[in-house]
Motif scaffolding. Structure first.
Motif, PDB file in Angstrom:
ATOM      1  N   VAL A 130      -0.578 -29.197 -45.321  1.00 35.94           N
ATOM      2  CA  VAL A 130      -1.964 -28.794 -45.524  1.00 35.94           C
ATOM      3  C   VAL A 130      -2.771 -29.946 -46.109  1.00 35.94           C
ATOM      4  O   VAL A 130      -2.320 -30.609 -47.051  1.00 35.94           O
ATOM      5  CB  VAL A 130      -2.028 -27.599 -46.507  1.00 35.94           C
ATOM      6  CG1 VAL A 130      -3.450 -27.129 -46.711  1.00 35.94           C
ATOM      7  CG2 VAL A 130      -1.153 -26.454 -46.011  1.00 35.94           C
ATOM      8  N   ASP A 167     -10.228 -20.049 -46.695  1.00 30.12           N
ATOM      9  CA  ASP A 167      -9.626 -21.258 -47.251  1.00 30.12           C
ATOM     10  C   ASP A 167      -8.929 -20.949 -48.569  1.00 30.12           C
ATOM     11  O   ASP A 167      -9.380 -20.105 -49.344  1.00 30.12           O
ATOM     12  CB  ASP A 167     -10.682 -22.325 -47.503  1.00 30.12           C
ATOM     13  CG  ASP A 167     -11.285 -22.869 -46.216  1.00 30.12           C
ATOM     14  OD1 ASP A 167     -10.544 -22.973 -45.217  1.00 30.12           O
ATOM     15  OD2 ASP A 167     -12.475 -23.167 -46.209  1.00 30.12           O
ATOM     16  N   SER A 168      -7.861 -21.668 -48.827  1.00 36.55           N
ATOM     17  CA  SER A 168      -7.126 -21.515 -50.078  1.00 36.55           C
ATOM     18  C   SER A 168      -7.902 -22.179 -51.203  1.00 36.55           C
ATOM     19  O   SER A 168      -8.332 -23.321 -51.062  1.00 36.55           O
ATOM     20  CB  SER A 168      -5.754 -22.194 -49.965  1.00 36.55           C
ATOM     21  OG  SER A 168      -5.043 -21.662 -48.874  1.00 36.55           O
ATOM     22  N   SER A 173      -5.353 -31.121 -48.489  1.00 40.69           N
ATOM     23  CA  SER A 173      -5.839 -30.559 -49.747  1.00 40.69           C
ATOM     24  C   SER A 173      -6.832 -31.525 -50.385  1.00 40.69           C
ATOM     25  O   SER A 173      -6.588 -32.725 -50.420  1.00 40.69           O
ATOM     26  CB  SER A 173      -4.656 -30.328 -50.692  1.00 40.69           C
ATOM     27  OG  SER A 173      -5.090 -29.881 -51.953  1.00 40.69           O
ATOM     28  N   THR A 202       4.198 -27.439 -48.120  1.00 43.53           N
ATOM     29  CA  THR A 202       4.551 -26.262 -48.912  1.00 43.53           C
ATOM     30  C   THR A 202       5.955 -25.778 -48.565  1.00 43.53           C
ATOM     31  O   THR A 202       6.505 -26.119 -47.518  1.00 43.53           O
ATOM     32  CB  THR A 202       3.564 -25.106 -48.663  1.00 43.53           C
ATOM     33  OG1 THR A 202       3.774 -24.591 -47.347  1.00 43.53           O
ATOM     34  CG2 THR A 202       2.123 -25.555 -48.826  1.00 43.53           C
ATOM     35  N   ARG A 219       4.426 -25.400 -44.275  1.00 38.88           N
ATOM     36  CA  ARG A 219       3.116 -25.850 -43.793  1.00 38.88           C
ATOM     37  C   ARG A 219       2.772 -27.209 -44.395  1.00 38.88           C
ATOM     38  O   ARG A 219       3.117 -27.503 -45.534  1.00 38.88           O
ATOM     39  CB  ARG A 219       2.028 -24.849 -44.234  1.00 38.88           C
ATOM     40  CG  ARG A 219       2.295 -23.408 -43.849  1.00 38.88           C
ATOM     41  CD  ARG A 219       1.564 -22.889 -42.635  1.00 38.88           C
ATOM     42  NE  ARG A 219       0.158 -23.162 -42.563  1.00 38.88           N
ATOM     43  CZ  ARG A 219      -0.795 -22.364 -43.038  1.00 38.88           C
ATOM     44  NH1 ARG A 219      -0.490 -21.249 -43.674  1.00 38.88           N
ATOM     45  NH2 ARG A 219      -2.054 -22.677 -42.871  1.00 38.88           N
ATOM     46  N   LEU A 252      -0.432 -18.972 -48.572  1.00 42.45           N
ATOM     47  CA  LEU A 252      -0.031 -20.330 -48.197  1.00 42.45           C
ATOM     48  C   LEU A 252       1.190 -20.787 -48.994  1.00 42.45           C
ATOM     49  O   LEU A 252       2.110 -21.391 -48.458  1.00 42.45           O
ATOM     50  CB  LEU A 252      -1.192 -21.297 -48.423  1.00 42.45           C
ATOM     51  CG  LEU A 252      -0.895 -22.768 -48.212  1.00 42.45           C
ATOM     52  CD1 LEU A 252      -0.735 -23.073 -46.730  1.00 42.45           C
ATOM     53  CD2 LEU A 252      -1.986 -23.629 -48.810  1.00 42.45           C
TER      54      LEU A 252
END
Length: 103
Positions: free
Chosen positions: A86, A16-17, A88, A80, A84, A37
């Motif tokens: 995402v 995971d980021s 968050s 992004t 992507r 990412l």
């Protein structure tokens, strides 16, 4: 005995980021998953601000700054520059400054 991994090893290898900022949005830690990412080399992330990344188009909104402003957990979708979308979640962790009181 096997050496146990350090917290840094775990952080760097998370799938995971993860992005850690101070209360002003200055990036103090990020892991390779986040750099990939965002499409930004990891060393170039440290010391930048999330506001700069938004202004430069790396993503269109900062969940980090929304959470800092609200002083509460915020979840939302960010898009992004790498194309992507995402989910968050930003969790503000407020530290309390301790002061010494002279008696």
């Amino acid at each position: 005995s096997m050496d146990s991994p350090s917290l840094q090893d775990v952080f760097e290898n998370l799938p995971d980021s993860v992005l850690v900022t101070d209360s002003n949005g200055n990036i103090v830690m990020a892991n390779p998953a986040l750099a990939q990412l965002m499409g930004i080399p990891l060393p170039e992330l440290i010391g930048r601000t999330v506001g700069e990344l938004v202004q430069e188009g790396f993503y269109q909104r900062s969940i980090v700054m929304e959470a800092a402003k609200k002083k509460n957990i915020v979840t939302g979708v960010i898009k992004t520059a790498t194309g992507r979308a995402v989910m968050s979640t930003s969790v503000p962790v407020m530290t309390i400054a301790k002061t010494a009181i002279d008696e």
